[in-house]
Design a protein around this motif. Sequence first.
Motif, PDB file in Angstrom:
ATOM      1  N   ARG A   1       2.570   5.933  -3.077  1.00  0.00           N
ATOM      2  CA  ARG A   1       3.492   6.980  -3.577  1.00  0.00           C
ATOM      3  C   ARG A   1       3.461   7.063  -5.420  1.00  0.00           C
ATOM      4  O   ARG A   1       3.402   8.353  -5.619  1.00  0.00           O
ATOM      5  N   CYS A   2       2.874   6.089  -5.781  1.00  0.00           N
ATOM      6  CA  CYS A   2       2.732   5.865  -7.173  1.00  0.00           C
ATOM      7  C   CYS A   2       1.542   6.830  -7.457  1.00  0.00           C
ATOM      8  O   CYS A   2       1.641   7.831  -8.346  1.00  0.00           O
ATOM      9  N   HIS A   3       0.460   6.901  -6.655  1.00  0.00           N
ATOM     10  CA  HIS A   3      -0.690   7.847  -6.748  1.00  0.00           C
ATOM     11  C   HIS A   3      -0.349   9.305  -6.597  1.00  0.00           C
ATOM     12  O   HIS A   3      -0.743  10.110  -7.228  1.00  0.00           O
TER      13      HIS A   3
ATOM     14  N   GLN B   1       0.855  -1.080   0.003  1.00  0.00           N
ATOM     15  CA  GLN B   1      -0.097  -0.019   0.051  1.00  0.00           C
ATOM     16  C   GLN B   1       0.747   1.245   0.080  1.00  0.00           C
ATOM     17  O   GLN B   1       0.629   2.212  -0.592  1.00  0.00           O
ATOM     18  N   GLU B   2       2.012   1.236   0.863  1.00  0.00           N
ATOM     19  CA  GLU B   2       2.908   2.433   0.751  1.00  0.00           C
ATOM     20  C   GLU B   2       3.503   2.819  -0.687  1.00  0.00           C
ATOM     21  O   GLU B   2       3.461   4.031  -0.991  1.00  0.00           O
ATOM     22  N   ASP B   3       3.681   1.876  -1.285  1.00  0.00           N
ATOM     23  CA  ASP B   3       4.116   2.166  -2.701  1.00  0.00           C
ATOM     24  C   ASP B   3       3.068   2.291  -3.635  1.00  0.00           C
ATOM     25  O   ASP B   3       3.370   3.421  -4.410  1.00  0.00           O
TER      26      ASP B   3
ATOM     27  N   GLU C   1       7.672   5.534  -9.416  1.00  0.00           N
ATOM     28  CA  GLU C   1       7.096   6.921  -9.381  1.00  0.00           C
ATOM     29  C   GLU C   1       7.460   7.573 -10.587  1.00  0.00           C
ATOM     30  O   GLU C   1       6.524   8.421 -11.036  1.00  0.00           O
ATOM     31  N   TYR C   2       8.532   7.527 -11.280  1.00  0.00           N
ATOM     32  CA  TYR C   2       8.720   8.433 -12.429  1.00  0.00           C
ATOM     33  C   TYR C   2       7.741   8.000 -13.549  1.00  0.00           C
ATOM     34  O   TYR C   2       7.210   8.941 -13.934  1.00  0.00           O
ATOM     35  N   ALA C   3       7.467   6.854 -13.810  1.00  0.00           N
ATOM     36  CA  ALA C   3       6.401   6.601 -14.834  1.00  0.00           C
ATOM     37  C   ALA C   3       5.234   7.019 -14.278  1.00  0.00           C
ATOM     38  O   ALA C   3       4.405   7.461 -15.165  1.00  0.00           O
ATOM     39  N   HIS C   4       4.592   7.017 -13.048  1.00  0.00           N
ATOM     40  CA  HIS C   4       3.450   7.569 -12.799  1.00  0.00           C
ATOM     41  C   HIS C   4       3.448   9.056 -12.761  1.00  0.00           C
ATOM     42  O   HIS C   4       2.377   9.806 -13.265  1.00  0.00           O
ATOM     43  N   ARG C   5       4.831  10.207 -12.746  1.00  0.00           N
ATOM     44  CA  ARG C   5       4.628  11.442 -13.066  1.00  0.00           C
ATOM     45  C   ARG C   5       4.304  11.505 -14.658  1.00  0.00           C
ATOM     46  O   ARG C   5       3.706  12.378 -14.802  1.00  0.00           O
ATOM     47  N   ARG C   6       5.025  10.510 -15.258  1.00  0.00           N
ATOM     48  CA  ARG C   6       4.935  10.899 -16.632  1.00  0.00           C
ATOM     49  C   ARG C   6       3.518  10.606 -17.184  1.00  0.00           C
ATOM     50  O   ARG C   6       3.105  11.163 -18.238  1.00  0.00           O
ATOM     51  N   ALA C   7       2.942   9.729 -16.736  1.00  0.00           N
ATOM     52  CA  ALA C   7       1.421   9.274 -16.849  1.00  0.00           C
ATOM     53  C   ALA C   7       0.543  10.626 -16.555  1.00  0.00           C
ATOM     54  O   ALA C   7      -0.341  10.751 -17.169  1.00  0.00           O
ATOM     55  N   GLY C   8       0.905  11.152 -15.462  1.00  0.00           N
ATOM     56  CA  GLY C   8       0.216  12.284 -15.084  1.00  0.00           C
ATOM     57  C   GLY C   8      -0.057  13.201 -16.114  1.00  0.00           C
ATOM     58  O   GLY C   8      -0.963  13.916 -16.389  1.00  0.00           O
ATOM     59  N   GLN C   9       1.311  13.396 -16.850  1.00  0.00           N
ATOM     60  CA  GLN C   9       1.467  14.538 -17.708  1.00  0.00           C
ATOM     61  C   GLN C   9       0.757  14.053 -18.979  1.00  0.00           C
ATOM     62  O   GLN C   9       0.310  14.911 -19.665  1.00  0.00           O
ATOM     63  N   ALA C  10       0.700  13.022 -19.202  1.00  0.00           N
ATOM     64  CA  ALA C  10       0.157  12.421 -20.417  1.00  0.00           C
ATOM     65  C   ALA C  10      -1.196  12.723 -20.281  1.00  0.00           C
ATOM     66  O   ALA C  10      -2.220  12.988 -21.154  1.00  0.00           O
ATOM     67  N   ALA C  11      -1.925  12.376 -18.968  1.00  0.00           N
ATOM     68  CA  ALA C  11      -3.237  12.599 -18.642  1.00  0.00           C
ATOM     69  C   ALA C  11      -3.618  14.115 -18.951  1.00  0.00           C
ATOM     70  O   ALA C  11      -4.811  14.289 -19.385  1.00  0.00           O
TER      71      ALA C  11
END
Length: 131
Positions: free
Chosen positions: A69-71, A64-66, A109-119
Motif C-alpha cells: 500500500r505504501c508503494h 507485506q500488505e502494508d 500512505e499519506y507520507a508516501h504520497r507526499r514523498a512521491g510528489q517530492a520525488a
Amino acid sequence: MSAATAGPQAFPPRPVRGVRARFVRQAGCPGSPADALVDFEPWEEGVHLEVAADATVHGGPLPQEDLDRCHAALAEGVRAGLAEQLPGTAVALALVVHRTVVHEVDTSEYAHRRAGQAAVREVLALLGTPA
C-alpha cells in the motif's frame, strides 16, 4: 523491462536513477516518515509501479500488505505531482523502487504520497525542467 513505447515527447525523456523520495512530518517522534530510493524509467503510457528484484526494506517490520500500500501511495503521489507540475504532458513512466525505509508504527500512505510528489520535484530539477 522492455523498451518504451511512448513517443519522444513523453515524460521522462530519459532514465533518471537514484531519486530520493522523502517526506517527514514532524508531529511527534519520529513523525510520519516516508523514504524511498526510486528510478524514473521511460516506459509505456501511464505510471507503472515496479519493485526491483533486489529491493530492500529498512526499519521496523511491516507486513507485506502494508508495504504494498505504501508503494502504491508513492506511485499515486508521483501521478499527482506530474499532473500538477506538468499538466497536459504525456507520461510514460516506470517507477522502480529500490529501497524503502519504514517505521513499524508511523509509516503511512499519506507520507508516501507526499514523498512521491517530492520525488517529482527532484526529477524535474535534475532534468532542468521548470516546475
